[in-house]
Design a protein around this motif. Structure first.
Motif, PDB file in Angstrom:
ATOM      1  N   MET A  66       0.854  -1.189   0.000  1.00 25.45           N
ATOM      2  CA  MET A  66       0.000   0.000   0.000  1.00 25.45           C
ATOM      3  C   MET A  66       0.887   1.236   0.000  1.00 25.45           C
ATOM      4  N   MET A  67       0.686   2.114  -0.971  1.00 21.33           N
ATOM      5  CA  MET A  67       1.536   3.289  -1.108  1.00 21.33           C
ATOM      6  C   MET A  67       0.817   4.518  -0.580  1.00 21.33           C
ATOM      7  N   TYR A  68       1.557   5.347   0.119  1.00 21.16           N
ATOM      8  CA  TYR A  68       1.037   6.602   0.640  1.00 21.16           C
ATOM      9  C   TYR A  68       1.955   7.725   0.183  1.00 21.16           C
ATOM     10  N   PRO A  69       1.462   8.959   0.166  1.00 17.97           N
ATOM     11  CA  PRO A  69       2.307  10.092  -0.221  1.00 17.97           C
ATOM     12  C   PRO A  69       3.296  10.433   0.881  1.00 17.97           C
ATOM     13  N   VAL A  70       4.357   9.605   1.007  1.00 15.50           N
ATOM     14  CA  VAL A  70       5.293   9.773   2.109  1.00 15.50           C
ATOM     15  C   VAL A  70       6.104  11.043   1.993  1.00 15.50           C
ATOM     16  N   PHE A  71       6.340  11.517   0.778  1.00 17.94           N
ATOM     17  CA  PHE A  71       7.151  12.718   0.624  1.00 17.94           C
ATOM     18  C   PHE A  71       6.448  13.961   1.153  1.00 17.94           C
ATOM     19  N   VAL A  72       5.125  13.881   1.285  1.00 23.23           N
ATOM     20  CA  VAL A  72       4.404  15.005   1.888  1.00 23.23           C
ATOM     21  C   VAL A  72       4.871  15.219   3.309  1.00 23.23           C
ATOM     22  N   GLY A  73       5.028  14.086   4.059  1.00 19.11           N
ATOM     23  CA  GLY A  73       5.485  14.197   5.439  1.00 19.11           C
ATOM     24  C   GLY A  73       6.905  14.717   5.531  1.00 19.11           C
ATOM     25  N   LEU A  74       7.793  14.275   4.632  1.00 22.79           N
ATOM     26  CA  LEU A  74       9.170  14.751   4.661  1.00 22.79           C
ATOM     27  C   LEU A  74       9.261  16.233   4.347  1.00 22.79           C
ATOM     28  N   LEU A 133       1.456   4.980   9.257  1.00 24.17           N
ATOM     29  CA  LEU A 133       1.041   3.785   9.978  1.00 24.17           C
ATOM     30  C   LEU A 133      -0.428   3.520   9.669  1.00 24.17           C
ATOM     31  N   GLU A 134      -0.711   2.343   9.139  1.00 28.42           N
ATOM     32  CA  GLU A 134      -2.070   2.015   8.706  1.00 28.42           C
ATOM     33  C   GLU A 134      -3.007   1.869   9.896  1.00 28.42           C
ATOM     34  N   LEU A 135      -4.247   2.334   9.741  1.00 33.64           N
ATOM     35  CA  LEU A 135      -5.227   2.350  10.824  1.00 33.64           C
ATOM     36  C   LEU A 135      -6.361   1.381  10.543  1.00 33.64           C
ATOM     37  N   VAL A 136      -7.006   0.942  11.608  1.00 37.62           N
ATOM     38  CA  VAL A 136      -8.241   0.165  11.511  1.00 37.62           C
ATOM     39  C   VAL A 136      -9.288   0.840  12.383  1.00 37.62           C
ATOM     40  N   GLU A 137     -10.548   0.595  12.083  1.00 35.27           N
ATOM     41  CA  GLU A 137     -11.625   1.216  12.848  1.00 35.27           C
ATOM     42  C   GLU A 137     -11.573   0.759  14.298  1.00 35.27           C
ATOM     43  N   TYR A 138     -11.848   1.710  15.197  1.00 37.35           N
ATOM     44  CA  TYR A 138     -11.745   1.444  16.629  1.00 37.35           C
ATOM     45  C   TYR A 138     -12.966   0.677  17.127  1.00 37.35           C
ATOM     46  N   LYS A 139     -12.726  -0.500  17.678  1.00 38.08           N
ATOM     47  CA  LYS A 139     -13.768  -1.266  18.355  1.00 38.08           C
ATOM     48  C   LYS A 139     -13.475  -1.368  19.845  1.00 38.08           C
ATOM     49  N   CYS A 164     -11.611   7.935  -1.577  1.00 39.01           N
ATOM     50  CA  CYS A 164     -11.999   7.575  -0.215  1.00 39.01           C
ATOM     51  C   CYS A 164     -12.615   8.792   0.467  1.00 39.01           C
ATOM     52  N   GLY A 165     -13.653   8.554   1.219  1.00 36.09           N
ATOM     53  CA  GLY A 165     -14.304   9.645   1.927  1.00 36.09           C
ATOM     54  C   GLY A 165     -13.417  10.209   3.023  1.00 36.09           C
ATOM     55  N   VAL A 166     -13.618  11.479   3.345  1.00 38.42           N
ATOM     56  CA  VAL A 166     -12.845  12.127   4.404  1.00 38.42           C
ATOM     57  C   VAL A 166     -13.364  11.646   5.755  1.00 38.42           C
ATOM     58  N   LYS A 211     -15.382  -8.601   2.088  1.00 38.10           N
ATOM     59  CA  LYS A 211     -13.988  -8.337   1.771  1.00 38.10           C
ATOM     60  C   LYS A 211     -13.755  -8.428   0.268  1.00 38.10           C
ATOM     61  N   GLY A 212     -13.093  -7.395  -0.272  1.00 41.27           N
ATOM     62  CA  GLY A 212     -12.779  -7.387  -1.690  1.00 41.27           C
ATOM     63  C   GLY A 212     -13.650  -6.479  -2.514  1.00 41.27           C
ATOM     64  N   LEU A 213     -14.803  -6.026  -1.970  1.00 41.07           N
ATOM     65  CA  LEU A 213     -15.634  -5.093  -2.711  1.00 41.07           C
ATOM     66  C   LEU A 213     -14.999  -3.717  -2.710  1.00 41.07           C
ATOM     67  N   SER A 214     -15.211  -2.971  -3.772  1.00 38.32           N
ATOM     68  CA  SER A 214     -14.503  -1.703  -3.964  1.00 38.32           C
ATOM     69  C   SER A 214     -14.832  -0.699  -2.892  1.00 38.32           C
ATOM     70  N   ARG A 215     -16.057  -0.716  -2.352  1.00 36.84           N
ATOM     71  CA  ARG A 215     -16.435   0.286  -1.371  1.00 36.84           C
ATOM     72  C   ARG A 215     -15.737   0.062  -0.037  1.00 36.84           C
ATOM     73  N   SER A 216     -15.149  -1.096   0.181  1.00 35.15           N
ATOM     74  CA  SER A 216     -14.486  -1.385   1.443  1.00 35.15           C
ATOM     75  C   SER A 216     -12.968  -1.363   1.311  1.00 35.15           C
ATOM     76  N   SER A 217     -12.446  -0.888   0.194  1.00 34.56           N
ATOM     77  CA  SER A 217     -11.008  -0.982  -0.066  1.00 34.56           C
ATOM     78  C   SER A 217     -10.242   0.246   0.393  1.00 34.56           C
ATOM     79  N   CYS A 218     -10.905   1.239   0.929  1.00 33.28           N
ATOM     80  CA  CYS A 218     -10.204   2.440   1.370  1.00 33.28           C
ATOM     81  C   CYS A 218      -9.398   2.140   2.630  1.00 33.28           C
ATOM     82  N   THR A 219      -8.168   2.592   2.646  1.00 29.24           N
ATOM     83  CA  THR A 219      -7.288   2.410   3.790  1.00 29.24           C
ATOM     84  C   THR A 219      -6.760   3.768   4.225  1.00 29.24           C
ATOM     85  N   TYR A 220      -6.696   3.970   5.530  1.00 30.79           N
ATOM     86  CA  TYR A 220      -6.258   5.243   6.085  1.00 30.79           C
ATOM     87  C   TYR A 220      -5.000   5.022   6.920  1.00 30.79           C
TER      88      TYR A 220
END
Length: 790
Positions: free
Chosen positions: A1-9, A41-47, A79-81, A154-163
């Motif tokens: 999974m790629m993120y815009p890491v250069f933004v942080g730098l 660091l990848e996040l998951v929904e808080y349970k 992905c939604g905000v 799992k695998g449907l496009s609407r659930s593929s957003c990662t934060y």
């Protein structure tokens, strides 16, 4: 999974440049900066706490400011905000409560420098500044709150957003700090043009109060020296650089009488750096003048005591005292210039008693000469003395558990004419300022206070829990008093001296365990989780119960709702019975076996998985889960093959190929989308090819249009409804209803889709004759109540 890491730098460089410029203009002195960047660091929904992501940042000593620049990222722009919450805590994992869940009873939630901020996942920056931060480890707990409660496939496009979240930390460190000793007199000179000077020193372990005295202050200007009111002010702080605007220990010597400028510091942090900032006053004195003075420290501390008996606690005569102990105490005090208090005694530190093979199982005990495990520490608590001991909470080893403090007293150990009251104060890195005062209540405003007394049986025991304790040295202070029993029965609390030999005896303990004494009540299980290198214990709650100890039942299901959920999800599988009977009647024995397999394991899987109250697991949970998914997908496969017109050898081959392939696919990823889509698509292709082949041989539609209308269309509609419910409608709240409907409609669809029997007189009709075609057409009539029922 790629993120815009250069933004942080890039952000780190920008913030660094801004801080470097701002530090020079804002602060006096010499500074340098320290920059640290944490990758996304990848996040998951808080349970529950098991869903958090922990980050650690080490702030250097003598930091004047620390800047955190957080960025929340998403994989794609589609992905939604979302909103992300970050909790920051010094010295320990943050104790968080994003959903306002209640905590168990007797939980202490006070934290040091707890901070909270929110940001959006739109790649924007969220800077956060702390002036004079505490040095050492800062932990950030990142939480992604729940979005929609839909249970996505799992695998449907609407659930593929990662934060994810990344962070940049910049510390501005003061470098012109001079180290001094408290045991010596120190001469200070503020030269011409020098506005301030900062000193640091270590406070000994036994000091509970000290005083800074300014002496021999002189002002020099153009070779002339005059003794006047000292034109300086002082600010004193523990662990952090002084802040003249917020420091409580400060004094302006211009307002004090000549030669009597001093500042007192109560309850300093021991064995930590303390700081003294001397600032030139903004008065009528020229900045070109030179100010000189001397600093002297007066320290008040506890006597070091190796042991204490009744005779030592209440000496009858001076000759009964231990000369060796007294000489040792005063030799240490003279060496460090600490004025010892006869009312305060510093006991040996508590040792660690741990289980090697289990995390967070530590008891802090006094050293035993026989090396016996004694988790309870029993001591006589004299009413005219204060006892102090300490224990060490270590990072990683202890910080992921729960600290339990316990205090109890024995009424039988007190004189029959008196009641006894014992108070215990537990405070991190500090001795309470009132340790030399023999009165109660003990001042414990900055710590954890436990009190017991013998007036009632229920008052002789007290305990408190500290989740994820902060690392460092924790001091335990014990005091006692005796109460006149006759006066108390008349409604008056009259304190008096405890009678000789009958001083209150108290038992206290400090221990680190998992969750709440290793348990989570009746509605959860205590487990260990890991985030990066940080291990912590937390409760995995069930049945809608929430909270640190699974004690919040505000959203929990009732017993009847629990039972209804189990019955719905388990007994809804009985809808497969008509399909099994129909398959046997039509000689589809393999299909009937697969349907029975699916019904059996789905029933007992939900009986094991649905409720924490009504649970029946006839096999290992993973076995039940595997067989449930495997049987469900295999049912689709054999049904599609049954609908196809295939030679017997080809059908047998495809049955076995599907069984082997699905066994591999379900084991690889039983929740994946393709493990269902691939066999369903292959089965539909095989069925379509066979139907086209039959159409070409018959030169007519196969099956007949009436069978399409009366059987295939309703079956497809039922299957489609089930798939839509399964993939898009299920939520955590309606799961017991929607999944039960899924069981029912899929089982009903089999009744419509399963074709008529293909055997007559023991002959397989791969290519039907004209007579057989007539019989088949008659069988396909909508009026055939026989097929409709079976």
């Amino acid at each position: 999974m790629m993120y815009p890491v250069f933004v942080g730098l890039t952000s780190a460089i920008v913030v660094f440049a801004a801080l470097a410029t701002d530090a020079i203009s804002k602060f006096g002195g010499v500074y340098e900066s320290d920059v640290y960047w944490h990758p996304p660091l990848e996040l998951v929904e808080y349970k529950s706490y098991r869903s958090v992501r922990l980050l650690e940042y080490v702030i250097p000593e003598e930091s004047a400011e620390a800047w955190w620049d957080f960025q929340a990222l998403s994989t794609t722009e589609n992905c939604g905000v979302r909103e992300i919450i970050i909790y920051m805590q010094h010295g320990g994992y943050p104790v968080i409560n994003p959903y306002n869940e209640s905590f168990p009873e007797n939980f202490y939630l006070g934290r040091t420098m707890m901070r909270k901020l929110t940001l959006k996942t739109d790649n924007s920056s969220a800077p956060f500044v702390i002036t004079n931060p505490l040095p050492g480890s800062w932990f950030a707990t990142v939480v992604l709150p729940k979005g929609k409660s839909r249970i996505g496939q799992k695998g449907l496009s609407r659930s593929s957003c990662t934060y994810a979240v990344s962070a940049t930390v910049v510390s501005t460190i003061r470098k012109d700090i001079e180290e001094i000793s408290l045991s010596d007199q120190h001469h200070v000179t503020l030269k011409s043009g020098q506005s301030d000077s900062v000193f640091r020193y270590l406070v000994p372990t036994d000091v509970h109060h000290y005083q800074v005295n300014v002496m021999n202050c002189t002002l020099s200007n153009n070779d002339s020296v005059e003794v006047i009111l000292c034109p300086v002010s002082f600010s004193v702080s523990s662990q952090v650089l002084p802040d003249s605007d917020r420091s409580s220990s400060k004094v302006d010597c211009e307002t004090q009488p000549a030669g009597h400028c001093s500042v007192g510091v109560a309850s300093p942090a021991v064995n930590k750096w303390s700081y003294l900032q001397v600032t030139r006053s903004q008065g009528n004195f020229s900045e070109s003048s030179e100010v000189s003075f001397s600093l002297e420290f007066t320290m008040h501390g506890c006597q070091f005591f190796v042991g204490m008996t009744v005779a030592q606690a209440y000496p009858l005569k001076k000759k009964h005292r231990s000369p060796r102990a007294d000489s040792m105490v005063y030799h240490y005090s003279q060496m460090n210039k600490v004025v010892p208090s006869s009312e305060c005694h510093l006991l040996p530190s508590l040792g660690r008693l741990s289980m090697v093979k289990k995390d967070f199982t530590t008891a802090f005990v006094f050293p035993s000469p026989y090396l016996l495990p004694m988790p309870m520490n029993e001591r006589i608590i004299p009413d005219k003395k204060t006892l102090v001991t300490s224990f060490e909470v270590k990072k990683l080893i202890d910080s992921g558990g729960t600290l339990k403090l316990l205090l109890k007293t024995d009424p039988s150990k007190v004189d029959s004419t008196q009641y006894a009251a014992v108070t215990m104060c537990t405070q991190k890195d500090h001795l309470p300022a009132s340790v030399s005062n023999g009165s109660l209540p003990l001042d414990c405003s900055q710590g954890i206070r436990l009190s017991v007394n013998t007036t009632l049986p229920n008052n002789t025991y007290a305990s408190v829990y500290v989740p994820y304790p902060e690392t460092g040295t924790w001091f335990i202070t014990l005091k006692s008093q005796c109460i006149n029993k006759v006066a108390y029965t008349k409604g008056s609390t009259q304190y008096e001296a405890c009678k000789h030999g009958r001083a209150p005896r108290a038992e206290f303990s400090a221990s680190v365990g998992q969750c709440v004494q290793g348990e989570c009540g009746a509605h959860g299980t205590c487990r260990e989780y890991i985030s990066g290198v940080y291990v912590f214990s937390t409760c995995n709650c069930e049945g809608g119960w929430r909270g640190y100890g699974c004690t919040d039942g505000s959203q929990a299901d009732t017993m009847s709702q629990e039972l209804m959920s189990v019955l719905l999800l388990s007994l809804s599988n009985l809808f497969f019975i008509p399909a099994i009977v129909l398959a046997i009647y039509r000689w589809y024995y393999i299909e009937a076996l697969v349907y029975a397999f699916t019904m059996f394991f789905s029933t007992f899987y939900h009986a094991c998985d649905t409720s924490s109250v009504y649970t029946f697991c006839m096999m290992d949970y993973n076995v039940l889960s595997y067989c449930d998914f495997y049987g469900s997908i295999l049912s689709f496969w054999v049904t599609l093959l049954a609908m196809a017109r295939l030679p017997s050898k080809m059908r047998s081959f495809l049955h076995m190929a599907g069984a082997l392939g699905l066994a591999l696919g379900v084991e690889y990823d039983r929740h994946g989308l393709w493990v269902f889509v691939a066999p369903a698509a292959c089965g539909i292709v095989v069925m379509a090819i066979s139907w086209v082949r039959m159409c070409c041989k018959r030169h007519s539609l196969f099956p007949s249009w009436k069978r399409y209308l009366c059987f295939l269309l309703p079956g497809v509609i039922c299957a489609a409804i089930g798939l839509v419910i399964f993939a898009f409608v299920e939520t955590e709240q309606n799961y017991k209803f929607t999944h039960s409907i899924w069981h029912a409609v899929i089982a009903v669809s089999i009744i419509f889709l399963l074709p008529p029997r293909q055997k007559q007189k023991g002959i397989i009709l791969d290519v039907p004759s004209e007579r057989d075609t007539v019989n088949l057409l008659q069988t396909d009539q909508c009026s055939s109540s026989h097929d409709l029922l079976l």
